[in-house]
Design a protein around this motif. Structure first.
Motif, PDB file in Angstrom:
ATOM      1  N   GLU A 192      -3.016  -7.087  -1.558  1.00  0.00           N
ATOM      2  CA  GLU A 192      -1.617  -6.612  -1.784  1.00  0.00           C
ATOM      3  C   GLU A 192      -0.684  -7.179  -2.761  1.00  0.00           C
ATOM      4  N   ASN A 238       2.424   2.881   3.728  1.00  0.00           N
ATOM      5  CA  ASN A 238       3.365   1.504   3.639  1.00  0.00           C
ATOM      6  C   ASN A 238       3.564   1.053   2.278  1.00  0.00           C
ATOM      7  N   ARG A 239       3.276   2.001   1.234  1.00  0.00           N
ATOM      8  CA  ARG A 239       3.251   1.439  -0.006  1.00  0.00           C
ATOM      9  C   ARG A 239       4.001   2.660  -0.794  1.00  0.00           C
ATOM     10  N   TYR A 251      -4.753   4.759   7.424  1.00  0.00           N
ATOM     11  CA  TYR A 251      -4.653   3.430   7.036  1.00  0.00           C
ATOM     12  C   TYR A 251      -6.265   2.859   6.498  1.00  0.00           C
ATOM     13  N   ARG A 260      -7.764   1.767  -3.301  1.00  0.00           N
ATOM     14  CA  ARG A 260      -6.523   1.089  -3.920  1.00  0.00           C
ATOM     15  C   ARG A 260      -6.870   0.470  -5.213  1.00  0.00           C
ATOM     16  N   ASP A 304       1.303  -5.626  -5.755  1.00  0.00           N
ATOM     17  CA  ASP A 304       2.839  -5.822  -5.933  1.00  0.00           C
ATOM     18  C   ASP A 304       3.101  -6.080  -7.538  1.00  0.00           C
TER      19      ASP A 304
END
Length: 451
Positions: free
Chosen positions: A127, A447-448, A229, A437, A131
């Motif tokens: 994660e 969520n992104r 998810y 990802r 970012d």
């Protein structure tokens, strides 16, 4: 009187040193070159300064003896990940692990200093790496390799499609009605009304077939509003879609796909096979054709009776566990990484999938599994207007929003079929990645939405 416009003297042209990529330095031993890249590591000792500089092709060691000179001060001021341009002489030094070469600097230009401390390092989790994706890409050769492989794989598929007579389309992503089933679509405001992001170019591909374009394909964005998810789902991904006209059976579609994949993988193996082996520990295997085929009915029987999957017989579709078990079995039996699962029940397939005349409970459809992962869904399409309307009604669908689509079949649409492939999933299966990802430039999920 004639007035002459006064022009300023032309500025004297600046001479820019030609940049040399790190991977090419071995061919410039003894020569003066300029490299540009980022500071990877600083080892500033009492008498010597060692700076590792990285560009997108590799890493070189810059070696300088400390003294009362400007270079010493410049090198001391550098920070990790600063952007620099360094001119110097390439010399051979067998002690240096980076190709037995080093760069003795003559000038150092700090193009942009990097702030510190860096927000991610080699211990950062997935994660934080997402970012700070630009830093993650810059610092990890494996992350950049994924995108290089993606580019080559797309190039190979395009080359095959062009060679097979396909026309590349760019279909709209804004739609006035929800595509296909109407589920899992994003709705957005459109000048006071509603529009939807296309969850598939399926209907437009078929419109092109009805328009007399024999073979079409598209590589473009696909949107799915599913709150999933898992490691293999995204809300936006790149789809590879193909549609072929005048087919006699669904086998022609499967043959097209397997040959296209084999062609693309051969190009990937040629260009990146060694790097993939080094970075991912994966041997790129160019598959033989045809790929193995197994009907859904046979696959479920095999899984339940021999492989311990769903012994109660409650599942109508294959779940990820079943897909992995089936692929492992087929690889043991055939040595093949791919398997087509065919003839899915009509109850779990879209209304526009064609059905065998003698088995209306089945569809002339398939999924392609690769190394335990579903990467493709395809089918022969139902091209007869009356049958399409009947099959839509059977599924309880309102045909009013489908008017534009259904009109394509009222005026002589030929038999056709095609498939849709998830590009990210192909990279996951090819490189052994644990999550979608890792297989895309910038991931989008429930969520992104950043960066």
């Amino acid at each position: 009187m004639i007035h002459h416009e006064t022009r300023p003297e032309a500025a004297s042209p600046q001479v820019f040193a030609e940049r040399t990529h790190v991977a090419d330095l071995a061919g410039h031993t003894g020569e003066r070159v300029t490299v540009a890249g980022w500071v990877q590591t600083l080892r500033l000792q009492s008498t010597m300064q060692f700076v590792l500089v990285r560009d997108h092709t590799g890493v070189v060691q810059v070696t300088h003896r400390k003294g009362a000179d400007e270079l010493t001060g410049l090198l001391e001021s550098l920070t990790t990940e600063s952007a620099v341009r360094i001119t110097g002489r390439v010399v051979a030094n067998p002690v240096v692990k980076l190709g037995g070469l080093e760069l003795l600097p003559e000038s150092v230009e700090l193009l942009n200093p990097a702030a510190g401390p860096l927000p991610i390092d080699e211990h950062s989790g997935p994660e934080p790496r997402l970012d700070w994706r630009f830093l993650d890409l810059r610092r990890r050769p494996a992350a950049q390799l994924v995108l290089a492989v993606q580019s080559t794989f797309e190039q190979g598929m395009r080359a095959y499609a062009y060679g097979a007579g396909c026309t590349e389309l760019h279909t709209p992503k804004l739609m006035g009605t929800a595509s296909e089933s109407g589920a899992e679509v994003f709705r957005l405001d459109y000048f006071g009304g509603s529009a939807y992001l296309a969850q598939s170019p399926q209907f437009y591909k078929q419109m092109a077939i009805a328009g007399g374009i024999d073979r079409v394909f598209e590589i473009g964005p696909v949107f799915r509003a599913e709150p999933s998810y898992t490691s293999r789902h995204a809300t936006e991904f790149t789809g590879v879609d193909v549609e072929l006209a005048w087919i006699e059976d669904v086998e022609q579609v499967q043959r097209f796909e397997e040959e296209m994949i084999a062609h693309a993988l051969a190009l990937v193996a040629e260009r990146h096979g060694e790097q993939i082996r080094e970075q991912f520990g994966v041997e790129v295997r160019v598959p033989s054709t045809p790929f193995p085929r197994i009907t859904m009915e046979r696959a479920q029987h095999l899984l339940r009776t021999e492989l311990g999957w769903d012994p109660e017989g409650t599942k109508t579709d294959l779940d990820p566990e079943g897909e992995r078990a089936l692929c492992a079995h087929m690889r043991r039996e055939t040595g093949h990484e791919f398997v087509f699962v065919t003839h899915y029940p009509a109850s779990i397939r879209p209304f526009y999938h064609a059905r065998p005349a003698d088995r209306p409970d089945l569809t002339l459809s398939f999924d392609l599994l690769w190394n335990g992962l579903e990467v493709t869904t395809g089918a022969q399409r139902e091209h007869r207007y009356e049958v399409l309307v009947e099959q839509a009604a059977e599924k309880g669908m309102d045909t009013a929003p489908l008017t534009d689509y259904l009109n394509c079949f009222r005026f002589g649409c030929p038999p056709h079929g095609g498939f849709g492939m998830g590009l990210g999933r192909m990279l996951m299966a090819l490189l052994g990645l644990g999550s979608l990802r890792e297989a895309v430039f910038l991931f989008r999920g429930p969520n992104r939405l950043t960066p």
